[in-house]
Design a protein around this motif. Structure first.
Motif, PDB file in Angstrom:
ATOM      1  N   ASP A   1     -88.891   1.699  -9.224  1.00  0.00           N
ATOM      2  CA  ASP A   1     -89.775   0.749  -8.539  1.00  0.00           C
ATOM      3  C   ASP A   1     -91.093   0.686  -9.303  1.00  0.00           C
ATOM      4  N   TYR A   2     -91.361  -0.447  -9.922  1.00  0.00           N
ATOM      5  CA  TYR A   2     -92.600  -0.620 -10.693  1.00  0.00           C
ATOM      6  C   TYR A   2     -93.660  -1.333  -9.853  1.00  0.00           C
ATOM      7  N   SER A   3     -93.501  -1.272  -8.531  1.00  0.00           N
ATOM      8  CA  SER A   3     -94.495  -1.824  -7.611  1.00  0.00           C
ATOM      9  C   SER A   3     -94.633  -3.341  -7.665  1.00  0.00           C
ATOM     10  N   VAL A   4     -93.567  -4.025  -8.063  1.00  0.00           N
ATOM     11  CA  VAL A   4     -93.582  -5.488  -7.965  1.00  0.00           C
ATOM     12  C   VAL A   4     -93.380  -5.847  -6.498  1.00  0.00           C
ATOM     13  N   LYS A   5     -94.218  -6.735  -5.973  1.00  0.00           N
ATOM     14  CA  LYS A   5     -94.111  -7.121  -4.564  1.00  0.00           C
ATOM     15  C   LYS A   5     -93.608  -8.544  -4.387  1.00  0.00           C
ATOM     16  N   ASP A   6     -93.527  -9.298  -5.457  1.00  0.00           N
ATOM     17  CA  ASP A   6     -93.221 -10.724  -5.365  1.00  0.00           C
ATOM     18  C   ASP A   6     -91.703 -10.942  -5.352  1.00  0.00           C
ATOM     19  N   ALA A   7     -91.178 -11.332  -4.189  1.00  0.00           N
ATOM     20  CA  ALA A   7     -89.733 -11.535  -4.049  1.00  0.00           C
ATOM     21  C   ALA A   7     -89.264 -12.746  -4.844  1.00  0.00           C
ATOM     22  N   ASN A   8     -90.186 -13.484  -5.438  1.00  0.00           N
ATOM     23  CA  ASN A   8     -89.814 -14.567  -6.340  1.00  0.00           C
ATOM     24  C   ASN A   8     -89.986 -14.152  -7.800  1.00  0.00           C
ATOM     25  N   HIS A   9     -89.968 -12.851  -8.045  1.00  0.00           N
ATOM     26  CA  HIS A   9     -90.150 -12.363  -9.408  1.00  0.00           C
ATOM     27  C   HIS A   9     -89.189 -11.197  -9.630  1.00  0.00           C
ATOM     28  N   MET A  10     -87.925 -11.462  -9.328  1.00  0.00           N
ATOM     29  CA  MET A  10     -86.893 -10.427  -9.326  1.00  0.00           C
ATOM     30  C   MET A  10     -86.635  -9.840 -10.703  1.00  0.00           C
ATOM     31  N   GLY A  11     -86.693 -10.669 -11.714  1.00  0.00           N
ATOM     32  CA  GLY A  11     -86.434 -10.185 -13.069  1.00  0.00           C
ATOM     33  C   GLY A  11     -87.398  -9.063 -13.421  1.00  0.00           C
ATOM     34  N   ALA A  12     -88.662  -9.259 -13.052  1.00  0.00           N
ATOM     35  CA  ALA A  12     -89.679  -8.242 -13.329  1.00  0.00           C
ATOM     36  C   ALA A  12     -89.408  -6.981 -12.516  1.00  0.00           C
ATOM     37  N   ALA A  13     -88.950  -7.170 -11.272  1.00  0.00           N
ATOM     38  CA  ALA A  13     -88.703  -6.017 -10.403  1.00  0.00           C
ATOM     39  C   ALA A  13     -87.513  -5.191 -10.903  1.00  0.00           C
ATOM     40  N   MET A  14     -86.521  -5.860 -11.504  1.00  0.00           N
ATOM     41  CA  MET A  14     -85.296  -5.144 -11.876  1.00  0.00           C
ATOM     42  C   MET A  14     -85.274  -4.617 -13.313  1.00  0.00           C
ATOM     43  N   ALA A  15     -86.051  -5.240 -14.197  1.00  0.00           N
ATOM     44  CA  ALA A  15     -85.979  -4.866 -15.619  1.00  0.00           C
ATOM     45  C   ALA A  15     -86.183  -3.359 -15.860  1.00  0.00           C
ATOM     46  N   PRO A  16     -87.136  -2.708 -15.178  1.00  0.00           N
ATOM     47  CA  PRO A  16     -87.305  -1.266 -15.424  1.00  0.00           C
ATOM     48  C   PRO A  16     -86.071  -0.446 -15.026  1.00  0.00           C
ATOM     49  N   ALA A  17     -85.389  -0.856 -13.974  1.00  0.00           N
ATOM     50  CA  ALA A  17     -84.169  -0.137 -13.567  1.00  0.00           C
ATOM     51  C   ALA A  17     -83.064  -0.344 -14.598  1.00  0.00           C
ATOM     52  N   VAL A  18     -82.992  -1.546 -15.150  1.00  0.00           N
ATOM     53  CA  VAL A  18     -81.989  -1.830 -16.180  1.00  0.00           C
ATOM     54  C   VAL A  18     -82.256  -0.956 -17.404  1.00  0.00           C
ATOM     55  N   ARG A  19     -83.516  -0.892 -17.791  1.00  0.00           N
ATOM     56  CA  ARG A  19     -83.872  -0.054 -18.941  1.00  0.00           C
ATOM     57  C   ARG A  19     -83.478   1.403 -18.665  1.00  0.00           C
ATOM     58  N   ALA A  20     -83.796   1.908 -17.475  1.00  0.00           N
ATOM     59  CA  ALA A  20     -83.502   3.313 -17.149  1.00  0.00           C
ATOM     60  C   ALA A  20     -82.007   3.592 -17.237  1.00  0.00           C
ATOM     61  N   THR A  21     -81.188   2.660 -16.731  1.00  0.00           N
ATOM     62  CA  THR A  21     -79.737   2.888 -16.726  1.00  0.00           C
ATOM     63  C   THR A  21     -79.157   2.786 -18.137  1.00  0.00           C
ATOM     64  N   ILE A  22     -79.659   1.846 -18.943  1.00  0.00           N
ATOM     65  CA  ILE A  22     -79.192   1.751 -20.335  1.00  0.00           C
ATOM     66  C   ILE A  22     -79.546   3.046 -21.082  1.00  0.00           C
ATOM     67  N   LEU A  23     -80.765   3.526 -20.889  1.00  0.00           N
ATOM     68  CA  LEU A  23     -81.170   4.771 -21.562  1.00  0.00           C
ATOM     69  C   LEU A  23     -80.325   5.947 -21.085  1.00  0.00           C
ATOM     70  N   ALA A  24     -80.067   6.021 -19.753  1.00  0.00           N
ATOM     71  CA  ALA A  24     -79.233   7.109 -19.216  1.00  0.00           C
ATOM     72  C   ALA A  24     -77.835   7.046 -19.818  1.00  0.00           C
ATOM     73  N   HIS A  25     -77.284   5.825 -19.911  1.00  0.00           N
ATOM     74  CA  HIS A  25     -75.939   5.681 -20.490  1.00  0.00           C
ATOM     75  C   HIS A  25     -75.925   6.177 -21.933  1.00  0.00           C
ATOM     76  N   MET A  26     -76.928   5.772 -22.686  1.00  0.00           N
ATOM     77  CA  MET A  26     -76.962   6.147 -24.105  1.00  0.00           C
ATOM     78  C   MET A  26     -77.176   7.646 -24.274  1.00  0.00           C
ATOM     79  N   GLU A  27     -78.048   8.206 -23.449  1.00  0.00           N
ATOM     80  CA  GLU A  27     -78.296   9.643 -23.553  1.00  0.00           C
ATOM     81  C   GLU A  27     -77.054  10.439 -23.147  1.00  0.00           C
ATOM     82  N   ASP A  28     -76.403   9.997 -22.077  1.00  0.00           N
ATOM     83  CA  ASP A  28     -75.229  10.736 -21.583  1.00  0.00           C
ATOM     84  C   ASP A  28     -74.051  10.664 -22.552  1.00  0.00           C
ATOM     85  N   THR A  29     -73.908   9.530 -23.241  1.00  0.00           N
ATOM     86  CA  THR A  29     -72.707   9.329 -24.071  1.00  0.00           C
ATOM     87  C   THR A  29     -72.997   9.441 -25.561  1.00  0.00           C
TER      88      THR A  29
END
Lengths: 335, 335
Positions: free
Chosen positions: B192-220
């Motif tokens: 959660d990067y503290s985005v509050k704007d429900a019309n700005h979903m891309g910004a709200a989700m991008a940090p989670a996407v980055r975290a999961t891609i990094l976790a995948h790469m680190e794990d594998t």
């Protein structure tokens, strides 16, 4: 799982290393009060809104199960969790603070058992060393979302159930050792007996519960005799009677003395809940307190825990849809 | 899975035996139109309400995947499914008609990939011989539920994404043979990067996407070089740019030519969707058509599919909460 079957039999049954339960004020005054780990007199749980309060209750409950099982956040592998709020926000916000990998589930009031069934398979298969299974519900968040704003003081019909303010969490681990194990789990199919009354959930869900119990027995060869208790959650008093009647009608009656419903056990009749308790948190909290503590004391050795859910929404009710029911079953055994 | 890791590596990777996709009118006019199995000009899908229409679209999509994979309802073992409607009613009512054992999921727009990750583990472990993974979304059900009644004609800000009217379904099986396999899956944590704007979903989700891609790469141990494509769903045009910037800032840039976003691919810019597509159905339909068909043709051999969800509700927005993001990743490989 063989074709046409719905039941997983876990070769390496996960062990319930720890469990935790938290309830609100009304539940603290019920017959199971002494069994809960935390009985709060504040239904806001120190927060500003009921939704945030429910999320805080859920977070606290998961954290308590982690503490009881000496599990650090860094080594916790997955949280299987859901709640009744739209977009399961109690779960999302609890998982944000807990920082755990999340598998978000929705099975209405069956969510806790749905999580147990899926998580147990992943632990048994060696994909996970540990898994937290949790669910929550809150009377005030559910009433205003599913029915009416509390401030309206709307009268509830006698068949209505009372959404429990409660959360439960079980910590499953792959380790060996004595204790409660999840030895089998049965997935549910939607069963819809064309009940349209959203204040008659027990009737809507009882046929799904029956279908899942029968599937479990057919898949595993078990009979009611094999269990010390069949615990459903949450049919309430009316739904429990309907379930017994459905089994009687089919010529394979279920022994009434073995059938306990979590929703019908959470409150005294005098507490004016009408048909009893309901909500994901009800079956989760009752399982993770009264049920598991009794198993740990040796009072029960083999229990079939059946969580049932009514997969409706206020929108589907307004669109004159009937209520699809679903139920999942987990076999708990003391080893 | 080792402690502290989030990734399952499937020893017996499930094979995608069949897949299906259905979209609505606007999606039928987009650049991927030719790839969808069914492009409907009727956004009610023959029903009376949009919610019932979405459910019918989802049901038809699952049935189509079953037909394409010659799977009978009697032998179908589980449907892993969710949607954006409150209490996932599109899923509940679709599952009622399909009659399949259901695992109801909620991960907002990440639901399809969440299902792939969990179902693949159960198939790999031998608990299931087959599993259907599906998700749907519908512009009209989402707008009136999350934002405003369509009749109001409310203006959308430029950062808003357009919820796709779409459904996708993949049929996983335990059988060997050539084709697309799911070889690994990574669970997500809430970011959660503290985005509050429900019309700005891309910004709200991008940090989670980055975290999961990094976790995948680190794990594998994988790097971006190991993939022909990293397909996210659904960050839209703005969220995709933010993701690239987040990776650049961290000193480990992601090659922009490998990064495709399903939401940014579904519509032409001229179709006036503003920031691109979103919704569980978007990533599900684009994966189960364009992406998998390209893999089957040999144009792509190794893809990291990352589904991301914004775990908010209108209630949490009104309560001034920020938006928790989550993302799941599935590694798809042609074998």
């Amino acid at each position: 799982m063989r074709k046409g079957r719905q039941t997983f039999v876990y070769e390496r049954p996960p062990r319930v290393r720890a469990h935790a339960s938290i309830v609100g004020p009304k539940e603290s005054a019920g017959p199971l009060a002494a069994y809960f780990d935390e009985a709060s007199q504040d239904d806001l749980f120190g927060q500003k809104t009921w939704e945030q309060g429910e999320s805080e209750m859920l977070r606290r409950c998961v954290a308590r199960a982690m503490r009881a099982g000496s599990l650090e956040a860094e080594t916790a592998q997955a949280l299987f969790c859901g709640d009744l709020n739209d977009q399961i926000i109690a779960t999302g916000f609890a998982a944000r603070r807990l920082g755990l990998p999340l598998v978000g589930l929705y099975g209405a009031c069956s969510t806790f058992v749905e999580g147990l069934v899926v998580a147990s398979a992943l632990v048994s298969a060696g994909f996970l060393e540990n898994a937290l299974c949790a669910a929550s519900s809150h009377f005030c968040t559910a009433e205003r979302q599913f029915r009416f704003p509390l401030e309206m003081g709307t009268q509830r019909p006698p068949s209505a159930q009372w959404t429990a303010t409660a959360a439960g969490c079980a910590l499953l681990t792959a380790e060996n050792g004595p204790g409660i194990c999840v030895t089998a789990g049965t997935l549910g199919r939607i069963v819809d007996y064309s009940v349209k009354d959203a204040n008659h959930m027990g009737a809507a869900m009882a046929p799904a519960v029956r279908a899942t119990i029968l599937a479990h027995m057919e898949d595993t060869g078990a009979t009611a005799e094999d269990f010390d208790m069949i615990a459903t959650g949450d049919l309430g008093w009316i739904g429990r009677d309907i379930l017994l009647e459905l089994f009687r009608e089919s010529g394979r009656p279920l022994p009434a003395d073995k059938l306990i419903d979590c929703g019908a056990s959470l409150y005294f009749q005098e507490q004016d809940t009408h048909a009893g308790g309901s909500g994901c948190g009800c079956v989760a909290a009752v399982s993770c307190s009264w049920l598991m503590k009794r198993m740990e004391r040796g009072e029960l050795r083999r229990v079939l825990l059946v969580g049932s859910g009514a997969m409706l929404s206020p929108t589907s009710t307004m669109q004159a849809e009937t209520i699809p029911g679903i139920a999942y079953a987990a076999r708990l055994e003391v080893r």
